[in-house]
Motif scaffolding. Sequence first.
Motif, short mmCIF file in Angstrom:
data_model
loop_
_atom_site.label_atom_id
_atom_site.label_comp_id
_atom_site.label_asym_id
_atom_site.label_seq_id
_atom_site.Cartn_x
_atom_site.Cartn_y
_atom_site.Cartn_z
N ALA A 1 0.96 -1.14 0.03
CA ALA A 1 0.13 -0.10 -0.04
C ALA A 1 0.82 1.34 0.02
CB ALA A 1 -0.83 0.04 1.28
N GLU A 2 0.29 2.34 -0.45
CA GLU A 2 0.93 3.51 -0.32
C GLU A 2 1.48 4.10 1.13
OE1 GLU A 2 2.66 6.90 -2.10
OE2 GLU A 2 1.84 5.11 -3.14
N PRO A 3 2.69 4.09 1.37
CA PRO A 3 3.09 4.35 2.55
C PRO A 3 2.88 5.59 3.12
CG PRO A 3 5.02 4.78 0.93
CD PRO A 3 3.95 4.10 0.27
N THR A 4 2.49 5.77 4.52
CA THR A 4 2.26 7.13 4.99
C THR A 4 3.48 7.99 4.94
OG1 THR A 4 2.66 6.82 7.14
CG2 THR A 4 0.55 6.00 6.49
N LYS A 5 3.33 9.40 5.19
CA LYS A 5 4.12 10.42 5.25
C LYS A 5 5.27 10.01 6.56
CE LYS A 5 1.74 14.17 3.28
NZ LYS A 5 1.35 15.87 3.65
N ALA A 6 4.64 9.52 7.63
CA ALA A 6 5.49 9.19 8.74
C ALA A 6 6.34 7.99 8.42
CB ALA A 6 4.72 8.94 9.81
N GLN A 7 5.89 7.01 7.55
CA GLN A 7 6.84 5.94 7.15
C GLN A 7 7.94 6.37 6.22
OE1 GLN A 7 3.52 3.26 5.90
NE2 GLN A 7 4.01 1.88 7.20
N ILE A 8 7.40 7.16 5.20
CA ILE A 8 8.45 7.64 4.42
C ILE A 8 9.67 8.31 4.90
CG2 ILE A 8 8.70 9.50 2.43
CD1 ILE A 8 5.89 8.63 1.49
N GLN A 9 9.00 9.33 5.90
CA GLN A 9 10.21 10.03 6.68
C GLN A 9 11.16 9.11 7.46
OE1 GLN A 9 8.53 12.81 9.50
NE2 GLN A 9 10.49 14.08 9.80
N ARG A 10 10.65 8.25 8.28
CA ARG A 10 11.05 7.14 8.92
C ARG A 10 12.37 6.54 8.12
NH1 ARG A 10 7.19 4.98 11.28
NH2 ARG A 10 7.56 2.81 10.34
N TRP A 11 11.59 5.82 7.12
CA TRP A 11 12.58 4.87 6.04
C TRP A 11 13.26 5.71 5.36
CZ3 TRP A 11 7.84 2.46 3.25
CH2 TRP A 11 6.84 1.68 4.07
N ARG A 12 13.45 7.08 5.04
CA ARG A 12 14.45 7.68 4.33
C ARG A 12 15.43 7.75 5.62
NH1 ARG A 12 11.24 12.69 1.45
NH2 ARG A 12 10.50 11.76 -0.41
N LYS A 13 15.19 8.11 6.71
CA LYS A 13 15.91 8.21 7.91
C LYS A 13 16.85 6.93 8.03
CE LYS A 13 16.90 9.17 12.93
NZ LYS A 13 17.68 7.66 12.90
N TYR A 14 16.23 5.72 7.82
CA TYR A 14 16.96 4.61 8.03
C TYR A 14 17.79 4.28 6.74
CZ TYR A 14 13.45 3.08 11.62
OH TYR A 14 12.87 2.92 12.64
N LEU A 15 17.42 4.56 5.57
CA LEU A 15 18.33 4.77 4.30
C LEU A 15 19.37 5.49 4.65
CD1 LEU A 15 18.55 3.74 1.37
CD2 LEU A 15 16.97 5.55 0.86
N ALA A 16 19.23 6.78 4.86
CA ALA A 16 20.64 7.45 4.99
C ALA A 16 21.50 7.09 5.93
CB ALA A 16 20.10 8.98 5.42
#
Length: 367
Positions: A7-22
């Motif tokens: 499903a389309e990720p939420t804004k909170a998920q996107i922010q958290r995942w980007r942090k993990y990725l970085a």
Amino acid sequence: MPQHPTAEPTKAQIQRWRKYLADEVAEGAIYRALAEKKTGQERQILLGLAEAEARHESHWRTLLGEHAKEVSPSLRRTMLRFLALHFGSVFVLAMAQRSESSSPYRNDKDATAQMAADEQVHEEVVRALATAGRARLSGNFRAAVFGANDGLVSNLALIMGIGATGVSSAFVLFSGIAGLLAGALSMAAGEYVSVRSQRELLTASRPTQVTLTAAPNLDLDANELVLIYKARGMSDEDAEHRAAERMGLFTCDCNPDFSLNPEGRGEELEKEHQELGSATGAATTSFLLFASGAVVPILPYIFGLSGLAAIIVSVVLVGIALMITGGIVGLLSGASPFKRGLRQLAIGWGAAAVTYCLGLIFDVSVS
């Protein structure tokens, strides 16, 4: 295996995942930078850690999809990467150990169980690498840190006590210089005596070559060489083997390993003897280390400050130095650098506060 979003990720998920990725990108770069400075097995271990971080990076990229925008890693990982590129590995590994131990994957349903397990294993791997580095560094470096710390605390307490009595700034400065010299000379004398005594003890314990000179004239039936080797810690059979070897008789079917080390404990003692270094060198180092810390509290007086202003500046300077030395000790021990710095600060300022109060009691200023 990377999970595919359903499903389309939420804004909170996107922010958290980007942090993990970085952070995963930064951690991989840290391990690769450290590996560039290593060889052999240690290099392979660090590259293995970097590969694992790349797998985790791939997981978050897959989940993010078109949202996989690069963001800046955390300040801690940014600093670690800088240190890994420009400085030694011991402190970097110690800090990386703490980063691995605080992984959020165990409590994040978007991370796989394998990733959480990887991070737990990474912590132990980095702990082992950091422990090896601490073992190589801790002896001399720990002595340097604690030597400087002794100078900081003792001389701050001294000038705080003297300053609180109301004497002139010149007298406080003289007392601080006297305290620096007295403490540094005491440390140097103690280190000289300690190292010299240890060297003399090792010299007295080192086996001599009497077994070579006396062997030709010994009674073959009452072989006194056996007693020598027993006294050096060998078993009966091993002592007989060594004695037979010294006498030119190789009829003893005992432990042949001792033939590789003619004097047993001798080489070990010689190694310890060399590792101690010279008594003069140890004394000089102790003097300089203590003096480097003891000079900090008197810097305000050297540059002309006096009264309460000098005391405040001295306390602040020593406080900064204590936070640094405490933080370094924390890194070496795998503990929180900030907490260890605060502990050093509390101890140093506590000692200074006691002597300051004592000085107030003996106020000698003229009203």
